[in-house]
Design a protein around this motif. Structure first.
Motif, PDB file in Angstrom:
ATOM      1  N   CYS A  12       0.823  -1.208   0.000  1.00 28.10           N
ATOM      2  CA  CYS A  12       0.000   0.000   0.000  1.00 28.10           C
ATOM      3  C   CYS A  12       0.859   1.261   0.000  1.00 28.10           C
ATOM      4  O   CYS A  12       2.059   1.227   0.274  1.00 28.10           O
ATOM      5  CB  CYS A  12      -0.924   0.008   1.221  1.00 28.10           C
ATOM      6  SG  CYS A  12      -2.278  -1.179   1.131  1.00 28.10           S
ATOM      7  N   SER A  37      -3.077   7.186   6.818  1.00 27.93           N
ATOM      8  CA  SER A  37      -4.076   6.445   6.049  1.00 27.93           C
ATOM      9  C   SER A  37      -3.367   5.652   4.963  1.00 27.93           C
ATOM     10  O   SER A  37      -2.269   6.006   4.526  1.00 27.93           O
ATOM     11  CB  SER A  37      -5.104   7.391   5.425  1.00 27.93           C
ATOM     12  OG  SER A  37      -4.487   8.232   4.462  1.00 27.93           O
ATOM     13  N   LYS A  46      -3.668   3.645   1.138  1.00 26.87           N
ATOM     14  CA  LYS A  46      -4.373   3.469  -0.129  1.00 26.87           C
ATOM     15  C   LYS A  46      -3.920   2.158  -0.760  1.00 26.87           C
ATOM     16  O   LYS A  46      -2.737   1.830  -0.751  1.00 26.87           O
ATOM     17  CB  LYS A  46      -4.086   4.636  -1.083  1.00 26.87           C
ATOM     18  CG  LYS A  46      -4.679   5.964  -0.636  1.00 26.87           C
ATOM     19  CD  LYS A  46      -4.443   7.042  -1.679  1.00 26.87           C
ATOM     20  CE  LYS A  46      -5.060   8.370  -1.259  1.00 26.87           C
ATOM     21  NZ  LYS A  46      -4.842   9.427  -2.286  1.00 26.87           N
ATOM     22  N   PRO A  84     -11.143   4.729  -5.288  1.00 23.38           N
ATOM     23  CA  PRO A  84     -11.370   5.947  -4.495  1.00 23.38           C
ATOM     24  C   PRO A  84     -12.539   6.749  -5.043  1.00 23.38           C
ATOM     25  O   PRO A  84     -12.915   6.629  -6.216  1.00 23.38           O
ATOM     26  CB  PRO A  84     -10.043   6.704  -4.645  1.00 23.38           C
ATOM     27  CG  PRO A  84      -9.499   6.242  -5.963  1.00 23.38           C
ATOM     28  CD  PRO A  84      -9.924   4.804  -6.107  1.00 23.38           C
ATOM     29  N   GLU A 130      -7.872   9.550  -9.425  1.00 24.36           N
ATOM     30  CA  GLU A 130      -6.472   9.705  -9.052  1.00 24.36           C
ATOM     31  C   GLU A 130      -5.598   9.886 -10.283  1.00 24.36           C
ATOM     32  O   GLU A 130      -5.957   9.487 -11.392  1.00 24.36           O
ATOM     33  CB  GLU A 130      -5.996   8.483  -8.260  1.00 24.36           C
ATOM     34  CG  GLU A 130      -6.684   8.313  -6.917  1.00 24.36           C
ATOM     35  CD  GLU A 130      -6.069   7.186  -6.113  1.00 24.36           C
ATOM     36  OE1 GLU A 130      -5.287   7.475  -5.197  1.00 24.36           O
ATOM     37  OE2 GLU A 130      -6.371   6.023  -6.420  1.00 24.36           O
ATOM     38  N   ARG A 132       1.035   5.917  -8.107  1.00 24.79           N
ATOM     39  CA  ARG A 132       0.340   7.190  -7.973  1.00 24.79           C
ATOM     40  C   ARG A 132       1.341   8.338  -8.090  1.00 24.79           C
ATOM     41  O   ARG A 132       2.505   8.197  -7.726  1.00 24.79           O
ATOM     42  CB  ARG A 132      -0.378   7.278  -6.624  1.00 24.79           C
ATOM     43  CG  ARG A 132      -1.548   6.323  -6.474  1.00 24.79           C
ATOM     44  CD  ARG A 132      -2.216   6.507  -5.120  1.00 24.79           C
ATOM     45  NE  ARG A 132      -3.389   5.654  -4.994  1.00 24.79           N
ATOM     46  CZ  ARG A 132      -3.355   4.410  -4.557  1.00 24.79           C
ATOM     47  NH1 ARG A 132      -2.197   3.875  -4.185  1.00 24.79           N
ATOM     48  NH2 ARG A 132      -4.455   3.691  -4.477  1.00 24.79           N
TER      49      ARG A 132
END
Length: 317
Positions: free
Chosen positions: A77, A207, A209, A236, A240, A287
């Motif tokens: 992640c 957090s 993702k 999401p 993104e 990302r």
């Protein structure tokens, strides 16, 4: 001779049958009963059943496999800092809050907090692996104890068994709590006293993702281009931005060495063109790095080979 061979096969079939194993268990149970008084045997059976229930529910092999798969996913992640008002929980933040709040935060102190977030994330991932190993080891210990044909050591050490059950339950609780990214403890004020009156008290949370992964069935190479597909396990709510990198493997010339690039993409389906035929390319996807990213330990990669050119036909007469 034939009768003798047939008889041996029948004996082997009997030994391998479920009834044979059942008879063996009954024989072992009968032997254990002979070692204990009836009341002691009932106590042993109750305690043994309690341990068996624990191993088949709270610590079952299927559950441990799911937890291990979850830990492997967490290792892939991306982890971010979230800035929230103290009265909100993670996931409840107003999207408009971040820009208005972030402008009042001291950049240097925030960078230090990102380093703290990176260290905390790494520690949590290592701790998850260690806790899972403790659960695996504890299950093996208890299972071996149940397999012992002599019930007396089990009864004699029941106090230690009870303590082991309690310890493993506590380890499981710690494991489940560690799987959720937690709050970052702010040692220094991120907002100056002058600006503190303009925004509510804030807290920093970590957090996670889900990783971006290539769809290996839908990603296809053609002669001089490839069609790529990727996906995120939990989509999401906000679209993104991704960053695709590709490079030609084993380049032989300066021109071939230039067959590499970094391409921003805003969708989960995209094409890469102007490639060389019959060559292998490596692709990675991630990302786009934002200012809130603290840890991204894994990137998915995919290698595809473009198709060769079709053979040229004979020259026309």
């Amino acid at each position: 001779m034939n009768l003798q061979v047939t008889g041996l096969d029948l004996d082997r079939m009997k030994l391998d049958s479920p009834q044979c194993f059942l008879d063996q268990e009954e024989a072992e149970e009968a032997k254990g009963r002979q070692l204990l008084e009836p009341e002691t045997w009932r106590t042993y059976a109750e305690r043994r059943n309690a341990v068996h229930k624990f191993l088949t529910s709270a610590l079952s092999p299927q559950l441990l496999r799911r937890h291990r798969a979850r830990v492997e996913l967490l290792k892939k992640c991306s982890y971010y800092i979230e800035i929230l008002p103290k009265h909100l929980a993670l996931g409840d933040q107003n999207p408009q809050l971040l820009p208005s709040t972030f402008q009042f935060i001291n950049p240097k102190k925030f960078q230090r907090m990102k380093q703290v977030g990176t260290a905390q994330t790494k520690i949590q991932l290592v701790l998850l692996g260690e806790l899972l190993e403790q659960l695996d080891h504890g299950r093996c210990e208890l299972d071996a104890l149940l397999q012992s044909p002599d019930p007396r050591p089990f009864l004699a050490g029941w106090g230690l068994v009870e303590q082991r059950l309690a310890d493993l339950s506590a380890v499981m609780d710690s494991f489940l709590a560690t799987m959720v990214p937690g709050r970052l403890h702010i040692k220094h004020r991120l907002v100056s006293d002058l600006s503190a009156t303009k925004i509510p008290p804030i807290q920093l949370m970590l957090s996670a993702k889900m990783p971006v992964v290539f769809d290996r069935q839908q990603s296809v190479a053609h002669q001089d281009w490839v069609s790529l597909r990727c996906f995120v396990t939990l989509q999401p709510a906000v679209p993104e931005q991704f960053e695709l990198r590709y490079e030609l493997l084993d380049p032989q010339t300066r021109q071939e060495y230039m067959q590499r690039a970094t391409v921003p993409v805003a969708a989960c389906a995209f094409d890469v063109r102007n490639l060389l035929p019959n060559r292998s390319y490596k692709f990675t996807i991630k990302r786009v790095e934002g200012c809130m990213l603290v840890y991204e330990p894994w990137l998915d990669s995919l290698t595809l080979q473009t198709r060769p050119r079709p053979p040229e036909g004979p020259a026309p007469p």
